[in-house]
Each structure stands twice: as C-alpha cells, then as structure tokens.
Design a protein around this motif. Structure first.
Motif, short mmCIF file in Angstrom:
data_model
loop_
_atom_site.label_atom_id
_atom_site.label_comp_id
_atom_site.label_asym_id
_atom_site.label_seq_id
_atom_site.Cartn_x
_atom_site.Cartn_y
_atom_site.Cartn_z
N GLU A 1 0.80 -1.22 0.00
CA GLU A 1 0.00 0.00 0.00
C GLU A 1 0.84 1.28 0.00
O GLU A 1 0.49 2.25 -0.66
CB GLU A 1 -0.96 0.00 1.19
CG GLU A 1 -2.01 -1.11 1.09
CD GLU A 1 -3.05 -1.05 2.19
OE1 GLU A 1 -3.26 0.05 2.77
OE2 GLU A 1 -3.65 -2.09 2.49
N THR B 1 -7.51 -0.44 -3.72
CA THR B 1 -8.00 -0.42 -2.35
C THR B 1 -6.83 -0.32 -1.36
O THR B 1 -5.68 -0.60 -1.72
CB THR B 1 -8.81 -1.68 -2.03
OG1 THR B 1 -7.98 -2.83 -2.23
CG2 THR B 1 -10.03 -1.76 -2.93
N SER B 2 -7.15 0.04 -0.12
CA SER B 2 -6.13 0.18 0.93
C SER B 2 -6.65 -0.47 2.21
O SER B 2 -6.95 0.22 3.19
CB SER B 2 -5.81 1.67 1.16
OG SER B 2 -5.33 2.29 -0.01
N PRO B 3 -6.75 -1.79 2.25
CA PRO B 3 -7.33 -2.45 3.42
C PRO B 3 -6.52 -2.27 4.71
O PRO B 3 -7.10 -2.24 5.79
CB PRO B 3 -7.41 -3.93 3.01
CG PRO B 3 -6.44 -4.06 1.87
CD PRO B 3 -6.44 -2.75 1.18
N CYS B 4 -5.20 -2.15 4.60
CA CYS B 4 -4.39 -1.95 5.80
C CYS B 4 -4.66 -0.58 6.40
O CYS B 4 -4.80 -0.44 7.62
CB CYS B 4 -2.90 -2.11 5.48
SG CYS B 4 -2.42 -3.75 4.89
N ALA C 1 -7.39 1.11 5.94
CA ALA C 1 -8.76 1.08 6.44
C ALA C 1 -8.81 0.48 7.85
O ALA C 1 -9.52 0.99 8.72
CB ALA C 1 -9.65 0.28 5.49
N LEU C 2 -8.06 -0.59 8.08
CA LEU C 2 -7.99 -1.16 9.42
C LEU C 2 -7.36 -0.17 10.39
O LEU C 2 -7.81 -0.03 11.54
CB LEU C 2 -7.19 -2.47 9.40
CG LEU C 2 -6.94 -3.13 10.75
CD1 LEU C 2 -8.25 -3.43 11.47
CD2 LEU C 2 -6.10 -4.40 10.59
N CYS D 1 -14.92 -0.48 3.81
CA CYS D 1 -13.78 -1.25 4.34
C CYS D 1 -13.45 -0.80 5.77
O CYS D 1 -13.17 -1.63 6.64
CB CYS D 1 -12.58 -1.07 3.42
SG CYS D 1 -11.28 -2.30 3.64
N ASN E 1 -16.29 -2.17 8.03
CA ASN E 1 -16.14 -3.61 8.26
C ASN E 1 -15.03 -3.89 9.27
O ASN E 1 -15.18 -4.72 10.18
CB ASN E 1 -15.85 -4.34 6.95
CG ASN E 1 -17.03 -4.33 5.99
OD1 ASN E 1 -18.16 -4.03 6.39
ND2 ASN E 1 -16.77 -4.62 4.73
N ALA E 2 -13.91 -3.18 9.10
CA ALA E 2 -12.78 -3.38 10.00
C ALA E 2 -13.13 -2.93 11.41
O ALA E 2 -12.75 -3.58 12.40
CB ALA E 2 -11.56 -2.61 9.48
N LEU F 1 -8.47 -9.33 7.74
CA LEU F 1 -7.64 -8.60 6.78
C LEU F 1 -6.87 -9.57 5.88
O LEU F 1 -6.74 -9.33 4.67
CB LEU F 1 -6.66 -7.69 7.52
CG LEU F 1 -5.73 -6.87 6.63
CD1 LEU F 1 -6.51 -5.83 5.84
CD2 LEU F 1 -4.64 -6.21 7.47
N ASN G 1 -8.59 -10.53 2.75
CA ASN G 1 -8.82 -9.53 1.68
C ASN G 1 -7.72 -9.58 0.64
O ASN G 1 -6.57 -9.77 0.95
CB ASN G 1 -8.84 -8.12 2.30
CG ASN G 1 -10.11 -7.88 3.11
OD1 ASN G 1 -11.07 -8.64 2.96
ND2 ASN G 1 -10.11 -6.86 3.93
#
Length: 490
Positions: A333, A394-397, A399-400, A467, A470-471, A487, A490
C-alpha cells in the motif's frame, strides 16, 4: 553488556549561529548530535545553538542551564552495544511558554533578540505538526485558533512558532539585516513549504509588505529527519546510571540516524556533508517514503497495539500477525504510491525498518506515537490511500488503521483500560462518540467526514468507507486477532 564507547564534547565557544524552537528529546538526539559531530571534526565553533521551549518543560530548560548546557545521548545498536556521546553544542536554553503562575513569555524577549541578531543565520524547528497551526487537510493557517488569534492581536508578544518567526523577521527587516534561513525538521510533507505558508499567511494579517518581503527573501528549505527517540523512562535512567552516567537531561535513542536537507541556505550553513547529512535538490521523495513507510507503520502499531494492551514498538513488532501486517502495508500500500530516485530499494528499506523496530534496547511507547493522530494521519496514511483510490486501488491496511484510530479516540482500549486521548481535536472526538454511541455506521461516517482530517475525495470512496466500517466492526466485536484474520482474507 560490552563497555560503552564514550565521546566527550568539545569546549564551548559561546558563539551562536543557530536558534532552535522546540527543545525536546528529538532535537537533542538528532540535530544537536550532527552539530556536535561537525564541531568536533572541523573545529568550526561558530555554529552554537540557542534552544527554546515554547509551550512546556521549563524544568528541562532550567536543568540544562544548571548543567552548563551539557548532556548525554546514549545511542543503542541493541541492548548490548551503546555509544555514550556528550553534547555541548547548545550554548543557551530559553523558555517562552506559560509558567506555573499562568504567565507567558519568561524569556521571550531574549529569544526574539537572539533571532533578530545578525549572528543567527539559521532557525530550526521541531514543534510537532500541530505547532504550525495549519489545517491538516487544506494546509491553510488556522486563523481561528486562539493562539493564532492572540498573535494577530499582539504580534510583538508572540506565543506560537509562526508568530516568533514573523516578529523576529520583522525586526531584522526594520534593522536592515538579511533574514535567517528557516529549516523545519518536523514530520510533514513539504515541511519547508508548509512552514513558509504558515509564516507568510500570519504576516499578511499584520503587514502586506512584510509578508511580501518574507515570501521573496526568506529561504524555507525542506528536510527529512529520521531517528527513533523514545520518551525517557525510569528504566532508561537506571541503565545509564549503571554505566556511570547520572544525567537528568540525557536522551536514549537508536544508533541509526538520517538527515536529508534541501541545499538552500543563502545566509550560509555548516559543512554537514562530512557528517553524513544528505544535501539534495529535492527532499520530497525521501520525505514521503519515510512518512508513509516508517511513520505510517508506527501509527498502525500505535493504534492497533494500544487497543490490545501492547505497550511498546518492540513488543508490537514481535507480535507475528502485526509484523506481517506492517510488511504488507509497507510493500503493498505505501511503496506503490512512491516515486523514488533510481537505486532506492524499497523492499530492503522495509526490511531495515522492521529490524529497527525490533531494537530491544528501546522502549518506544505506543501511546507516545498515538498522540496527535488528527495532525499526523493525513500525511502518513490518507494521502497515499487517496492516491490509490484515484487509481481504483484499495487500501485495506489503512482502512484497518483508520478503524483502530476511531476506536482509540474513545479513550478506552479493548480490555476496558482508560487513557487520555492526547490530540488537539480530542473534545470533538469525545462528542462524536457520545452522539453516536454503539451505532458503528454513524460513528465511522462522522469521522470520515471530518474534512480537516480526511480528504473529501477519499471519504467519498464508498469502497474505502465500507472497508473502514467492516474493519471497525471486526475490531470491536472480535478484537485484534479477528480483525487481523479478516484482513488476511482480503
């Protein structure tokens, strides 16, 4: 432990060429160390430092004065290897903040006189992001802040760093003295440009001609600084005492240090190159790399770890799932958003950061890193996440991380332990948590629509917002482990 290497300071010269605003541990372990090393190597004694605290820690100012402005820096490679370096380059310490009786500016006039003197050629700053009074999202001066309002009303009695710079430069202009160079050493993107923005916009409130002169005549080079300098603990002082060092002003830090500086100093500068300072034409790539990869990783650890009762960076990076998260964040990311000069190996940089975080000699508290998140996260996480959002990524890390930050601002960890949320917007955070209670969707939306923190374009990205929600739900309902497992899917 091996016997420490000891390096004594050179005799003092009484000459001041620098004024520094923000007499904290980082300044004493970073800029002052480079200057002491330069002085020892070159014999050039014309670059002594007058260091001032603007808001707090009058005891440190007076303690250094009582010690003859000498102190020790303990540079740890690991718990078995340390260099003890005596620093003597600081010639004077001043305090311009509020004393115990509520009075402002004990040494303010002496500080302004130092800054207005032709002998002062460079003014450096480590006042943290909030000390510039800039809106984190827009970069504009926060002219509605009570401190800035006070500086506008009484410009000759400034309380802020921008106010001190404006008043000192006004005095030099009036006296026909060339301006000093202003060098920000804080963790902000384009820190020189942002400092210039704050100073020029404040000067415009006072005198358009002064603002024009500052804009055209004063140099504001950018810089990137890097060294892990935790807040001192009783354990640190005990370790130093065991080495024969009894020094209430001592600082403990890692052995690694880096300083990258834009080479624009019309009034002159020390020949720092021999001490490893990288003098470059453009700091921006290095600055962004450090902010997103190192500082961004630190913030991930800070909020997720603190919520789970993890106390230090060392403990956090030795949590297997958190270590995996950090490496994923850095390489998947953060790194893809960077445009680095040829030859920079970001995989190797990520590995080096994880190794530094695992230095067992440092107790870098996560609560210390978690301070002022509203001022830090726009440049550490959100600018990169916005770049990825625009590109359809996307940037799930991140977002968490945002979910953890939102939960952290409630002032209670997942184990029920209370703590103080140290942030300029702490009152607003508390109001949002009170207003939305257990309605996770409304709470997350309220935080993401804080446009002085979160870029509006990123907040409008429905995928990113979902995201984060959800996190947040995974984190609050299942704890850290469940959020990290989710995570990984994902």
């Amino acid at each position: 432990m091996m016997a420490p290497q000891r390096i004594e300071a050179r005799p003092k010269s009484g000459q001041v060429g620098f004024v520094h605003l923000g007499l904290g541990a980082f300044h004493r372990a970073h800029q002052a160390v480079y200057l002491e090393r330069y002085r020892q190597r070159s014999g050039d004694t014309g670059w002594g430092v007058c260091s001032a605290n603007l808001r707090a820690s009058v005891a440190l100012v007076d303690g250094l004065s009582a010690a003859g402005h000498r102190y020790h820096v303990a540079e740890y490679t690991d718990s078995d290897s340390v260099t003890l370096r005596e620093i003597g380059v600081i010639e004077e310490t001043l305090f311009s903040g509020r004393d115990g009786a509520g009075n402002w500016g004990r040494d303010r006039e002496r500080l302004l006189a130092r800054m207005a003197s032709a002998d002062t050629r460079i003014v450096t700053l480590t006042v943290t992001e909030k000390g510039y009074f800039l809106n984190p999202a827009s970069g504009e001066l926060r002219d509605d802040d009570p401190m800035i309002i006070g500086d506008i009303a009484s410009p000759q009695q400034p309380r802020t760093a921008p106010g001190l710079l404006v008043e000192a430069l006004a005095r030099r202009r009036e006296a026909g003295i060339a301006p000093f160079t202003v060098l920000s050493c804080d963790n902000m993107p384009d820190n020189g440009k942002r400092t210039r923005q704050a100073v020029v916009q404040l000067a415009e409130k006072r005198d358009a001609a002064l603002a024009s002169w500052i804009a055209s005549e004063v140099a504001f080079p950018c810089s990137m600084v890097d060294r892990i300098v935790p807040a001192m603990t009783d354990t640190d002082f005990e370790r130093l005492a065991a080495l024969g060092v009894t020094d209430s002003n001592a600082v403990v830090c890692e052995a690694f240090t880096q300083w990258v500086v834009e080479d624009h100093f019309p009034a002159g500068r020390p020949s720092w190159e021999a001490e490893g300072v990288e003098m470059v034409a453009d700091v921006a790539p290095f600055e962004t790399m450090k902010l997103r990869m190192l500082n961004g990783s630190h913030s991930l650890l800070a909020y997720l770890g603190a919520l789970a009762g993890i106390e230090t960076v060392y403990e956090g990076v030795n949590h297997d799932a958190l270590r995996v998260l950090l490496r994923r964040y850095m390489l998947e990311e953060a790194a893809p958003t960077l445009e680095m000069p040829e030859g920079i190996d970001l995989d190797a940089y990520a590995d080096s950061l994880l190794a530094r975080f695992a230095n067992d000699s440092l107790r870098h508290r996560l609560q210390q890193i978690a301070m002022d998140g509203s001022q830090k996260l726009p440049q550490r996480w959100l600018s990169g996440a916005l770049k990825r959002s625009v590109a359809g990524e996307t940037s799930p890390c991140v977002a968490l991380g945002m979910a953890a930050w939102i939960r952290y601002t409630a002032g209670e960890d997942l184990l029920g332990n209370r703590y103080t949320v140290d942030d300029p917007l702490a009152k607003r955070f508390a109001d949002l948590h009170h207003a939305h209670g257990v309605d996770a969707s409304a709470l997350v939306t309220a935080f993401l629509t804080m446009d002085d923190v979160v870029p509006s374009e990123l907040a409008a990205d429905k995928v990113f917002a979902q995201c984060v929600l959800n996190a947040y739900q995974k984190l609050t309902q299942g704890g850290l482990s469940e959020a990290l497992v989710a995570l990984e899917r994902n």
